[in-house]
Design an enzyme around this catalytic site. Structure first.
Site, PDB file in Angstrom:
ATOM      1  N   CYS A  98     -28.977  -1.210  -2.219  1.00  0.00           N
ATOM      2  CA  CYS A  98     -30.234  -1.612  -2.296  1.00  0.00           C
ATOM      3  C   CYS A  98     -31.233  -0.316  -2.734  1.00  0.00           C
ATOM      4  CB  CYS A  98     -30.776  -1.976  -1.008  1.00  0.00           C
ATOM      5  SG  CYS A  98     -32.612  -2.635  -0.699  1.00  0.00           S
ATOM      6  N   CYS A 125     -30.044  -5.002   4.402  1.00  0.00           N
ATOM      7  CA  CYS A 125     -31.448  -4.309   3.752  1.00  0.00           C
ATOM      8  C   CYS A 125     -32.383  -5.572   3.087  1.00  0.00           C
ATOM      9  CB  CYS A 125     -30.853  -3.518   2.742  1.00  0.00           C
ATOM     10  SG  CYS A 125     -32.028  -2.789   1.424  1.00  0.00           S
TER      11      CYS A 125
END
Length: 350
Positions: free
Chosen positions: A92, A189
């Protein structure tokens, strides 16, 4: 701005330093598929907006849901389907925060992207920048930045990297920020507090198979699918130990018969400890290391740095020899490479 206290104080400090800034929430996931768990994106947006209102700065919501599915969720699911243990948080950061979001920021006239990571960026005398662990070792998040490039690091800012967490919360409270006492998130995330097993169950079909004791080949039970397990896992295996003070641990996955391999959790468990491992997809935020040399590595988040020998094998692969055996190095996870507190880069376990 995630709607948490860390990014809130990052914005506060930049405002106090008279930077011209805008707060932005990356809208990556809204739980359209009704996965079991708490996905608090609406509350997070409200909290981030309240902080921006308090600081007197503009607030924007940037929709990156398609890019997130393509670059993070697809990577996550593909890895588990192939028997790997991916790291969506590291991906991410590389692909979304300092990838497509950084590109969006540059396209909209911004000079840099600041985040609430506990890490430090320092200028080098020779030019460029180095990435250094956060001052609060209990909160250091440099591991999650292991796959950033020098170009990404040049456009990154980490305003809170020098602060201990208690001091950060004190600053938030003094400034009257709505997130001052907000609990830290623990989920995937930008997805929320969703259990990985629930997430996988939604997208990866179960493929049951045998649970096999690695030491003698005895079948101990059945599993729902290899993607629910990772090397070194002790909890949730589903087979009881018949020996006092010893628990089973996952030591491997056997593709040919879809078997989950387990053994008693001790030093002689087959495959549990490794002194050598190969890594691929190496990424450096500094000049690549091209000769064999002694470095340090963080084998997973929260583990201390350990000494190792880094032996390049050409391209983006290398052999790693640890000074001491390391436990549960799962294929697909990330090894962060260090020179002391300085993070040099990282690679993916084969």
């Amino acid at each position: 701005m995630s709607g948490g206290v860390d990014s809130s104080v990052a914005a506060l400090l930049l405002k106090q330093q008279s930077h011209d800034l805008v707060g932005a929430y990356m809208k990556n996931w809204i739980n359209e598929d009704n996965i079991i768990g708490h996905c608090p994106w609406q509350q997070d947006i409200e909290d981030a907006r309240a902080v921006c209102d308090r600081l007197g700065i503009e607030f924007r919501v940037v929709n990156l849901m398609q890019e997130y599915r393509e670059r993070v969720v697809a990577y996550l699911l593909d890895g588990y389907r192939r028997g790997l243990t991916p790291n969506p948080d590291i991906m991410c950061n590389r692909e979304i925060k300092f990838g497509v979001f950084r590109a969006w920021a540059k396209d909209h006239g911004f000079a840099a992207v600041a985040t609430g990571h506990y890490a430090r960026r320092e200028a080098l005398a020779s030019g460029g920048f180095s990435l250094v662990e956060g001052a609060d070792k209990n909160k250091d998040q440099s591991y999650f930045l292991a796959l950033l490039s020098q170009e990404q690091l040049a456009d990154a800012r980490f305003p809170i990297g020098h602060l201990p967490k208690p001091e950060l919360r004190r600053l938030a409270a003094e400034a009257g920020l709505a997130t001052a006492q907000k609990k830290d998130s623990q989920g995937i995330c930008f997805i929320g507090e969703v259990k990985m097993q629930d997430f996988l169950h939604q997208y990866v079909p179960d493929q049951p198979g045998p649970i096999v004791r690695a030491t003698d080949g005895r079948e101990l039970g059945r599993h729902r699918g290899l993607h629910y397990y990772t090397l070194g896992q002790r909890k949730g295996i589903g087979v009881p130990s018949n020996t006092d003070n010893l628990a089973y641990v996952v030591t491997g996955k056997r593709a040919e018969d879809n078997a989950l391999l387990v053994a008693f959790d001790r030093a002689d468990a087959p495959g549990l400890f490794q002194t050598e491992v190969r890594v691929h997809s190496l990424q450096w935020n500094t000049a690549p290391v091209t000769t064999a040399q002694k470095l340090e590595g963080r084998v997973r988040y929260r583990d201390p740095r350990v000494p190792l020998e880094f032996i390049p094998e050409g391209g983006d692969t290398a052999l790693i020899r640890f000074a001491q055996p390391q436990r549960g190095l799962a294929a697909g996870q990330i090894l962060a490479l260090h020179d002391g507190e300085r993070l040099l880069g990282g690679g993916v376990y084969v």
